[in-house]
Design a protein around this motif. Structure first.
Motif, PDB file in Angstrom:
ATOM      1  N   ASN A 127       2.615   6.362  -1.632  1.00  0.00           N
ATOM      2  CA  ASN A 127       1.329   6.372  -2.027  1.00  0.00           C
ATOM      3  C   ASN A 127       0.566   7.033  -1.973  1.00  0.00           C
ATOM      4  O   ASN A 127      -0.896   7.083  -2.996  1.00  0.00           O
ATOM      5  CB  ASN A 127       0.861   4.915  -1.697  1.00  0.00           C
ATOM      6  CG  ASN A 127       1.027   3.605  -1.491  1.00  0.00           C
ATOM      7  OD1 ASN A 127       1.621   3.123  -2.744  1.00  0.00           O
ATOM      8  ND2 ASN A 127       1.713   2.179  -0.721  1.00  0.00           N
ATOM      9  N   ARG A 128       0.423   8.449  -1.412  1.00  0.00           N
ATOM     10  CA  ARG A 128       0.121   9.564  -1.083  1.00  0.00           C
ATOM     11  C   ARG A 128       0.019  10.180  -2.424  1.00  0.00           C
ATOM     12  O   ARG A 128       0.860  11.034  -2.988  1.00  0.00           O
ATOM     13  CB  ARG A 128       0.518   9.978  -0.242  1.00  0.00           C
ATOM     14  CG  ARG A 128      -0.426   9.537   1.048  1.00  0.00           C
ATOM     15  CD  ARG A 128      -0.173  10.588   2.310  1.00  0.00           C
ATOM     16  NE  ARG A 128       1.111  10.446   2.230  1.00  0.00           N
ATOM     17  CZ  ARG A 128       2.384   9.839   3.486  1.00  0.00           C
ATOM     18  NH1 ARG A 128       1.476   9.137   3.898  1.00  0.00           N
ATOM     19  NH2 ARG A 128       3.367  10.821   3.535  1.00  0.00           N
ATOM     20  N   LYS A 171      -4.449   0.848  -4.725  1.00  0.00           N
ATOM     21  CA  LYS A 171      -3.675   1.127  -5.903  1.00  0.00           C
ATOM     22  C   LYS A 171      -2.102   1.284  -5.268  1.00  0.00           C
ATOM     23  O   LYS A 171      -1.798   2.273  -6.049  1.00  0.00           O
ATOM     24  CB  LYS A 171      -4.461   1.796  -6.957  1.00  0.00           C
ATOM     25  CG  LYS A 171      -4.883   1.397  -7.742  1.00  0.00           C
ATOM     26  CD  LYS A 171      -5.286   1.308  -9.040  1.00  0.00           C
ATOM     27  CE  LYS A 171      -6.443   0.618 -10.475  1.00  0.00           C
ATOM     28  NZ  LYS A 171      -6.539   0.863 -12.050  1.00  0.00           N
ATOM     29  N   PRO A 172      -1.459   1.110  -4.867  1.00  0.00           N
ATOM     30  CA  PRO A 172      -0.546   1.033  -4.213  1.00  0.00           C
ATOM     31  C   PRO A 172       0.486   1.045  -4.823  1.00  0.00           C
ATOM     32  O   PRO A 172       0.524  -0.074  -5.703  1.00  0.00           O
ATOM     33  CB  PRO A 172      -0.487   0.179  -2.973  1.00  0.00           C
ATOM     34  CG  PRO A 172      -0.858  -0.401  -3.139  1.00  0.00           C
ATOM     35  CD  PRO A 172      -2.298  -0.547  -3.941  1.00  0.00           C
ATOM     36  N   ASP A 224       5.066   0.573  -0.622  1.00  0.00           N
ATOM     37  CA  ASP A 224       5.284  -0.160   0.784  1.00  0.00           C
ATOM     38  C   ASP A 224       4.225   0.109   2.206  1.00  0.00           C
ATOM     39  O   ASP A 224       4.972   1.001   2.299  1.00  0.00           O
ATOM     40  CB  ASP A 224       6.677  -1.587   1.012  1.00  0.00           C
ATOM     41  CG  ASP A 224       6.395  -2.529   2.137  1.00  0.00           C
ATOM     42  OD1 ASP A 224       5.191  -2.038   2.802  1.00  0.00           O
ATOM     43  OD2 ASP A 224       7.401  -2.753   2.535  1.00  0.00           O
ATOM     44  N   ASN A 225       3.290   0.010   2.164  1.00  0.00           N
ATOM     45  CA  ASN A 225       2.500   0.512   3.208  1.00  0.00           C
ATOM     46  C   ASN A 225       3.280   0.322   4.627  1.00  0.00           C
ATOM     47  O   ASN A 225       2.539   1.509   5.568  1.00  0.00           O
ATOM     48  CB  ASN A 225       0.812   0.534   2.915  1.00  0.00           C
ATOM     49  CG  ASN A 225       0.911   1.142   1.748  1.00  0.00           C
ATOM     50  OD1 ASN A 225       0.679   2.869   1.877  1.00  0.00           O
ATOM     51  ND2 ASN A 225      -0.317   0.853   1.362  1.00  0.00           N
ATOM     52  N   ARG A 262       4.828   5.065   1.806  1.00  0.00           N
ATOM     53  CA  ARG A 262       3.406   5.447   2.211  1.00  0.00           C
ATOM     54  C   ARG A 262       2.948   6.746   1.444  1.00  0.00           C
ATOM     55  O   ARG A 262       2.017   7.331   1.075  1.00  0.00           O
ATOM     56  CB  ARG A 262       2.922   5.457   3.466  1.00  0.00           C
ATOM     57  CG  ARG A 262       2.383   4.649   4.421  1.00  0.00           C
ATOM     58  CD  ARG A 262       1.549   4.798   5.596  1.00  0.00           C
ATOM     59  NE  ARG A 262       2.592   4.787   6.630  1.00  0.00           N
ATOM     60  CZ  ARG A 262       3.695   4.273   7.424  1.00  0.00           C
ATOM     61  NH1 ARG A 262       4.255   3.193   7.337  1.00  0.00           N
ATOM     62  NH2 ARG A 262       4.871   5.334   8.091  1.00  0.00           N
ATOM     63  N   GLN A 276      -6.963   3.794  -1.835  1.00  0.00           N
ATOM     64  CA  GLN A 276      -5.676   3.191  -0.600  1.00  0.00           C
ATOM     65  C   GLN A 276      -5.277   1.644  -2.112  1.00  0.00           C
ATOM     66  O   GLN A 276      -4.590   0.729  -1.566  1.00  0.00           O
ATOM     67  CB  GLN A 276      -5.754   2.724   0.068  1.00  0.00           C
ATOM     68  CG  GLN A 276      -6.991   1.811   0.790  1.00  0.00           C
ATOM     69  CD  GLN A 276      -7.097   2.066   2.612  1.00  0.00           C
ATOM     70  OE1 GLN A 276      -6.820   2.038   3.462  1.00  0.00           O
ATOM     71  NE2 GLN A 276      -6.966   0.030   2.906  1.00  0.00           N
ATOM     72  N   HIS A 282      -4.670   8.780  -5.775  1.00  0.00           N
ATOM     73  CA  HIS A 282      -4.741   7.448  -4.867  1.00  0.00           C
ATOM     74  C   HIS A 282      -4.183   7.914  -3.167  1.00  0.00           C
ATOM     75  O   HIS A 282      -3.708   9.572  -3.190  1.00  0.00           O
ATOM     76  CB  HIS A 282      -3.775   6.616  -5.250  1.00  0.00           C
ATOM     77  CG  HIS A 282      -4.078   6.724  -6.655  1.00  0.00           C
ATOM     78  ND1 HIS A 282      -4.032   5.498  -6.957  1.00  0.00           N
ATOM     79  CD2 HIS A 282      -3.236   6.967  -7.478  1.00  0.00           C
ATOM     80  CE1 HIS A 282      -3.673   5.205  -8.542  1.00  0.00           C
ATOM     81  NE2 HIS A 282      -4.062   6.753  -8.331  1.00  0.00           N
ATOM     82  N   THR A 283      -4.641   7.272  -2.251  1.00  0.00           N
ATOM     83  CA  THR A 283      -3.819   7.661  -1.060  1.00  0.00           C
ATOM     84  C   THR A 283      -3.140   6.175  -0.249  1.00  0.00           C
ATOM     85  O   THR A 283      -2.631   5.520  -0.938  1.00  0.00           O
ATOM     86  CB  THR A 283      -4.919   7.522   0.278  1.00  0.00           C
ATOM     87  OG1 THR A 283      -5.750   6.450   0.299  1.00  0.00           O
ATOM     88  CG2 THR A 283      -5.888   9.136  -0.410  1.00  0.00           C
ATOM     89  N   ASP A 284      -2.437   6.534   0.876  1.00  0.00           N
ATOM     90  CA  ASP A 284      -1.734   4.829   1.304  1.00  0.00           C
ATOM     91  C   ASP A 284      -3.310   4.899   2.411  1.00  0.00           C
ATOM     92  O   ASP A 284      -4.222   4.979   2.385  1.00  0.00           O
ATOM     93  CB  ASP A 284      -1.113   5.344   2.822  1.00  0.00           C
ATOM     94  CG  ASP A 284      -1.127   6.877   3.172  1.00  0.00           C
ATOM     95  OD1 ASP A 284      -2.494   6.513   4.241  1.00  0.00           O
ATOM     96  OD2 ASP A 284      -0.088   7.401   4.421  1.00  0.00           O
ATOM     97  N   ASN A 285      -2.846   3.630   3.314  1.00  0.00           N
ATOM     98  CA  ASN A 285      -3.558   2.369   3.919  1.00  0.00           C
ATOM     99  C   ASN A 285      -3.612   3.400   5.161  1.00  0.00           C
ATOM    100  O   ASN A 285      -4.400   2.211   6.300  1.00  0.00           O
ATOM    101  CB  ASN A 285      -3.252   1.190   3.779  1.00  0.00           C
ATOM    102  CG  ASN A 285      -1.895   1.222   4.751  1.00  0.00           C
ATOM    103  OD1 ASN A 285      -1.366   1.724   5.227  1.00  0.00           O
ATOM    104  ND2 ASN A 285      -1.583  -0.461   4.892  1.00  0.00           N
TER     105      ASN A 285
END
Length: 833
Positions: free
Chosen positions: A824-825, A810-811, A814-815, A821, A808, A766-769
């Motif tokens: 999310n990474r 499936k966070p 909160d991005n 973030r 990005q 997974h990554t952030d946005n």
């Protein structure tokens, strides 16, 4: 008949003086107290611990007018002179009736002619060192005689004994004629020390204060002397203003000249500095007798040495003799045939002045200046004992001063070989008289002798001057500190002079460095303690290592030094559970509930249970809802399987194992005889495991969804391995390169996967946005693949991985915030079966 000019010279030449003394040797690093006469700074930080001059002599005579051709000094060993004996008996030239015509050189040039003649007597002198300071006492008896400013016409008439008629009946002029002589003793106190010691650069300075004891002086000086010779015995002088005087040491008493010992006390000064360039200064330091970074005083440390000195600053004031006065000579046709100063030159000259000339008023005293000179010395260390020196010795003449004596300016180049007790010096010199020569000198222990006129003596150069010197000394140079066993303890303080040791025990050995001398050390090769006579006790259990079966672990005497931390009478190295008291049958591991199953394999170590149920009792299990209300009782069969009653489908439930400290490994959950699929959820903080219970008919058994798996409940240790791998997994920024600090946790996960061959691992990236979605999707894929690749490299079959990537999409945070973030990474890892 002695003509007047020659007679005047003879009158003042019964004592002499010297030019630069001991040329070559005086620049030696082993010159000691002798070196202060060229530069007072020479004795600072020198190679001499103590040095004393006992007695010495330096004689020098030179002129720039008359010389001997080199052929005159050619020796014939087979020739025996009928007229001469001794030194000149084998020199044929001295028996030649035309000696003057053949062998005497008369320099007929425009330069004024000068004579310099004399001697130096060296009396007991010494030097010694006190820390960074060096002190010296010097004592010399010095004599200088100068004749200067003799014009070529006057010089030629004197040489020809007034027989050259070409100059008769001519009125001639001599611009400036001066004759001076002084004899004095000087007593010098020298202080020299290091000024700057800056590793590579070294500067030292020195000064000599001198007590001057004037023992006699005289002078004759006239400017613009006009004279004429009628013939070889008739002289005319035209209003010549002579300045003349001599000290009261020379007085005529009745019919004889008597020397009066009168001390005319004054003071003088020598100043000097020496700079040394020491590029290899570190090579001349050593450690000895507990001190470090000591100076090797016996070694010459410089590559280049430059010195400068100002010498003989000052003068001596004398009272004038009774009959010595300035006078005016204005006399015509004076018959000088019978004028003679041979027997009593001073008294005769005084009488002539009083009787022939007009006496002028003059001062009752006069001050005779010292022979002030400026010297620069450059010394280069070629290699080992080989050196070369260049010295400029610039004498100040003060030509218009009637009361001065001066030295000869000399410029020399001297290669040399020198050591503490032997030295060879080969000076080549050129002086202000226009004379070049080469010399040789030697140092043989306490004796120094030599000459700067060897070229003339050997008949290699024309002879315009001659000198020799001799010196007897008591030299005490610094010598290397003797350390026969090379243990940095000098032999004079070393109590074990033939065995390398340490300063702490005055040179006696302590091989193991435990501060216990070897002769008192029962274990001299192993660092130990005083209480055990030098034997070691590495584990500090009061049992010396050589008697300790476990020397690295503190132990007990009853077990020969081996430990039993848990006190179960089983030593730790034979105890599989060294931190918990246990039983011999389990190799020291405990069976807390005494059910015959050791704790580490007992699923219920504090409650006794049958071995077939892994040490746990057959207690009741319940499924409870979210509020804790029982839904259904769970039975456990003899094989350890859980048997559930009928459950409501598609409902959330909480599975609580009330009597288990750790969840057992549940391979599958059965309701009756059918398989119940459970969607895995995380364990809550309250210790409950939450599941979604699915009906079998809602699951495609051939193609189950990824979240429809048979539940695998991990032990705490297994959960910790998985958690560490997740928490510690980090990548290079914006790349799929795993950081080195993540490897250890991944290695532990790989080991767990190898131990559990039926497990599979789902890896989800997974990554952030931040950035473009497509790029983030690619990055999440590469990072998942990177984890798979690394675990595969550690021996986990690649078929056991399920790799997913979501970019990005499936966070879990909160991005909009940095913290969100960061959450999310991530790369998630899930054990499935």
């Amino acid at each position: 008949m002695k003509k007047i000019i020659i007679t005047l010279a003879a009158a003042f030449s019964f004592l002499g003086a010297s030019a630069q003394d001991f040329l070559g040797y005086v620049n030696s690093n082993y010159a000691g107290i002798t070196g202060v006469h060229l530069n007072p700074a020479n004795i600072a930080n020198s190679r001499m611990k103590f040095d004393m001059d006992l007695a010495g002599l330096n004689f020098y005579v030179a002129n720039n007018y008359l010389g001997l051709k080199r052929e005159a000094l050619k020796r014939d060993k087979n020739y025996i002179s009928p007229n001469n004996t001794g030194f000149f008996s084998t020199y044929p030239a001295f028996d030649d009736s035309l000696f003057q015509e053949k062998y005497v050189i008369e320099r007929q040039d425009d330069r004024t002619k000068s004579v310099f003649l004399g001697q130096n007597v060296y009396l007991p002198s010494f030097m010694f060192n006190v820390g960074q300071n060096t002190f010296g006492f010097s004592w010399r008896l010095r004599n200088y005689f100068n004749v200067d400013g003799v014009e070529p016409n006057l010089a030629h008439q004197a040489y020809s004994e007034l027989l050259d008629s070409i100059q008769w009946d001519q009125k001639l002029t001599n611009k400036r004629l001066s004759i001076q002589q002084m004899v004095w003793a000087e007593y010098g106190i020298t202080w020299a020390r290091t000024i700057v010691e800056n590793k590579t650069h070294y500067l030292k300075g020195g000064l000599t204060g001198k007590l001057l004891q004037g023992l006699g002086a005289m002078y004759l000086f006239v400017e613009d002397l006009e004279y004429s010779f009628k013939n070889d015995d008739t002289l005319s002088l035209f209003d010549a203003k002579f300045q003349y005087g001599h000290s009261t040491n020379y007085e005529f008493d009745g019919s004889a000249l008597k020397y009066k010992y009168i001390s005319n006390i004054n003071f003088g000064l020598d100043l000097g500095v020496v700079y040394e360039f020491r590029p290899n200064h570190k090579d001349f330091k050593y450690d000895m007798d507990g001190e470090t970074n000591l100076d090797m005083k016996w070694q010459n440390k410089y590559k280049l040495r430059v010195g400068a000195s100002l010498l003989d600053v000052g003068g001596i004031r004398y009272k004038k003799g009774q009959y010595s006065n300035n006078f005016t000579a204005d006399i015509d046709m004076w018959n000088i045939q019978n004028v003679s100063f041979d027997s009593l030159p001073v008294q005769a000259f005084d009488d002539t002045v009083r009787n022939r000339f007009q006496l002028d008023k003059s001062e009752a005293s006069f001050k005779m200046n010292l022979p002030t000179a400026l010297s620069v010395q450059i010394d280069y260390h070629i290699w080992r004992p080989f050196y070369v020196n260049a010295t400029a010795y610039q004498a100040f003449q003060f030509k218009k001063n009637p009361n001065k004596i001066h030295d000869i300016s000399t410029y020399s180049l001297t290669p040399r070989v020198e050591g503490k007790w032997f030295g060879l010096y080969l000076p080549m010199s050129y002086n202000s008289f226009g004379n070049f020569n080469f010399g040789a000198a030697a140092k043989l222990g306490p004796i120094i002798f030599g000459t700067n006129s060897l070229g003339s003596i050997l008949g290699k150069t024309d002879l315009f001057g001659l000198d020799f010197y001799f010196l007897l000394k008591v030299p005490v140079p610094y010598v290397p500190v003797r350390d026969r066993d090379n243990d940095k303890v000098s032999d004079r303080k070393d109590k074990c002079v033939d065995k390398p040791g340490v300063w702490e025990f005055m040179g006696c050995p302590d091989r193991d460095g435990d501060h216990i001398e070897d002769k008192f050390d029962q274990c001299p090769d192993d660092p130990g303690l005083k209480e055990f006579n030098g034997c070691p006790d590495r584990d500090n259990d009061k049992i010396i290592d050589k008697e300790d079966q476990c020397p690295d672990d503190p132990g007990l005497p009853e077990f020969n030094g081996c430990p039993d931390k848990d006190g179960d009478k089983i030593i730790d190295k034979e105890d599989d559970c060294p931190d918990k008291p246990g039983l011999p049958r389990f190799k020291g591991c405990p069976d807390t509930d005494a059910d015959g199953l050791e704790d580490k394999v007992d699923k219920c170590p504090e409650k006794a249970g049958p071995i077939e149920n892994k040490g746990c009792p057959y207690d009741k299990l319940f499924l409870v809802d979210a509020k804790g209300n029982p839904i259904s009782e769970v039975q456990v069969d003899a094989s350890g399987n859980f048997i559930f009653a009928t459950l409501p489908a598609d409902t959330a439930a909480v599975f609580k194992l009330e009597t288990y400290n750790e969840p057992p490994e549940i391979k599958e959950v059965k309701v009756g005889t059918s398989i119940q699929f459970i969607r895995i959820a995380k364990k809550g903080k309250d210790g409950y495991f939450r599941f979604d219970i699915l009906k079998p008919d809602k699951v495609d058994l051939k193609k189950p969804k990824e979240q429809d798996v048979v539940v695998v409940i991990l032990t705490k240790e297994e959960q910790e391995v998985l958690k560490k791998a997740f928490d510690n997994l980090e990548f290079e920024t914006g790349k799929d390169i795993i950081k080195n600090e993540s490897y250890k946790s991944l290695d532990e996960l790989a080991e767990l996967m190898i131990k559990k061959p039926n497990w599979r691992l789902q890896i989800s990236g997974h990554t952030d946005n931040q950035g473009k979605p497509a790029a983030n999707m690619t990055l999440s894929k590469k990072r998942s693949e990177a984890v798979k690749k690394y675990l595969n490299s550690k021996g986990v079959d690649e078929k056991r991985f399920i790799v997913k990537w979501y970019g990005q999409t499936k966070p879990i945070g909160d991005n909009k915030t940095p913290e969100g973030r960061q959450k999310n990474r991530r790369v998630e890892m899930l054990i499935i079966e």
